[in-house]
Design an enzyme around this catalytic site. Structure first.
Site, PDB file in Angstrom:
ATOM      1  N   CYS A   1       0.836  -1.205   0.000  1.00  0.00           N
ATOM      2  CA  CYS A   1       0.000   0.000   0.000  1.00  0.00           C
ATOM      3  C   CYS A   1       0.873   1.257   0.000  1.00  0.00           C
ATOM      4  CB  CYS A   1      -0.974  -0.017   1.174  1.00  0.00           C
ATOM      5  SG  CYS A   1      -2.357   1.150   0.978  1.00  0.00           S
TER       6      CYS A   1
ATOM      7  N   ASP B   1      -3.238   1.301  10.246  1.00  0.00           N
ATOM      8  CA  ASP B   1      -4.408   2.158  10.448  1.00  0.00           C
ATOM      9  C   ASP B   1      -4.826   2.143  11.903  1.00  0.00           C
ATOM     10  OD1 ASP B   1      -5.560   2.994   7.554  1.00  0.00           O
ATOM     11  OD2 ASP B   1      -4.448   1.115   7.501  1.00  0.00           O
TER      12      ASP B   1
END
Ligand code: RI2
Length: 325
Positions: free
Chosen positions: A133, A202
């Site tokens: 990512c 996250d």
């Protein structure tokens, strides 16, 4: 505008839409944008009383909170700013809220650069790093290593479905880092060439589990099997305080259109509305602590199992949601 959003200024509504639709994305960037939006709410408020001002700020925070459920940096940012809202008049409340948001944004930038310096210490000259990512915290470690004069190479996973590896590759190329782009399915094969797996987060749970972009957990399992250390770069705003009291982290499910276009759907099922063909699109997964070697924060690096100690120090026992009525 619903009553729940009464008095919320357009800048907050548009930031919320940008976060929900991922025009603004990445846990740290989302937190920064949320703090900025609360400052805009404070600046443009036309509240006639301190209580009306406070209610507007709470409504703005709720609007932002409801956008995406997984990255805890968002509620952590909202909590931080709202807790600094002090004053007996609207003018005082405005000033304290704006100052608090600015302080949050400044701390965020400093934390990322400190984290980068710490993470860079794990990277040696000539190392090859595999990324997943796009994480500004992870890339800060590579940026700091380069600033230390080390040569680093990157193997960048494209990261379906949104191919956010492209953003990482673009940034790395801007810094002159040689990049090998691979499809996600090639990761295990290319781990032979990697010295580190480096990802962001996250949310991090109290037991050291790492919630990050879907595919992280499979990558970590393969890396463990191949003996490649897994390093998670995550500022302390990624620590999820509710997990200290047994709450779990909600995994966001996103639109099926990120995975299949209508035309692709029609090609597979003959009919774009065929209910027998279902797509599930979780945005994140959970990597257990045993597959992670180190969590690098601006407060130092931690074995995942001991992150709860830092969490207790920073967040105490309980949190609460200051935007709840
Ligand atoms: P930074 C992103 O989520 C990725 O999962 C990335 O690893 C994480 O946020 C942390 O990013 P998304 O918003 O805070 O792209 O390190 O779904 O930039």
């Amino acid at each position: 505008m619903t009553d729940d959003h009464a008095g919320v200024v357009p800048a907050v509504e548009s930031t919320a839409a940008d976060i929900a639709e991922m025009r603004v994305r990445g846990a740290a960037t989302i937190a920064d944008a949320a703090a900025e939006a609360l400052a805009a709410q404070a600046r443009r408020s036309e509240a006639s009383s301190p209580e009306a001002f406070r209610e507007e700020l709470r409504a703005a925070a709720r609007t932002l909170y409801e956008t995406r459920p997984t990255a805890v940096s968002l509620p952590n940012a909202l909590r931080y700013v709202l807790r600094g809202m002090e004053g007996a008049s609207v003018a005082e409340l405005q000033a304290s809220t704006i100052a608090r948001a600015e302080e949050f944004q400044r701390d965020l930038r400093q934390a990322q650069s400190r984290l980068g310096e710490i993470g860079a210490n794990r990277l040696r000259d000539g190392d090859v790093v595999m990324t997943h990512c796009h994480s500004t915290d992870a890339l800060a470690c590579i940026e700091a290593a380069i600033a230390d004069g080390k040569s680093i190479e990157a193997i960048v996973k494209e990261t379906r479905p949104r191919k956010q590896g492209h953003i990482a590759a673009r940034e790395l190329r801007e810094w002159g880092v040689p990049v090998t782009m691979i499809v996600d399915n090639a990761a295990r094969r290319y781990l032979d060439r990697a010295d580190h797996v480096l990802v962001g987060a996250d949310s991090i749970a109290a037991d050291g589990s790492v919630v990050n972009k879907i595919g992280t957990s499979g990558l970590a399992v393969s890396a463990r099997e191949r003996g490649v250390p897994v390093m998670v770069a995550a500022q302390t705003i990624k620590l999820h305080p509710d997990t200290m009291t047994g709450h779990t982290v909600e995994i966001e499910m996103r639109e099926e259109s990120e995975v299949l276009t209508d035309a692709e759907r029609a090609e597979i099922a003959g009919d774009a509305t065929d209910e027998g063909l279902r797509v599930e699109n979780p945005a994140f997964d959970v990597t257990p602590p045993r597959h992670v070697d180190a969590i690098v924060t601006e407060r130092g690096q931690f074995p995942p199992e001991s992150i709860v100690v830092l969490m207790r120090e920073l967040f105490g026992g309980s949190t609460g949601e200051p935007w709840e009525p």
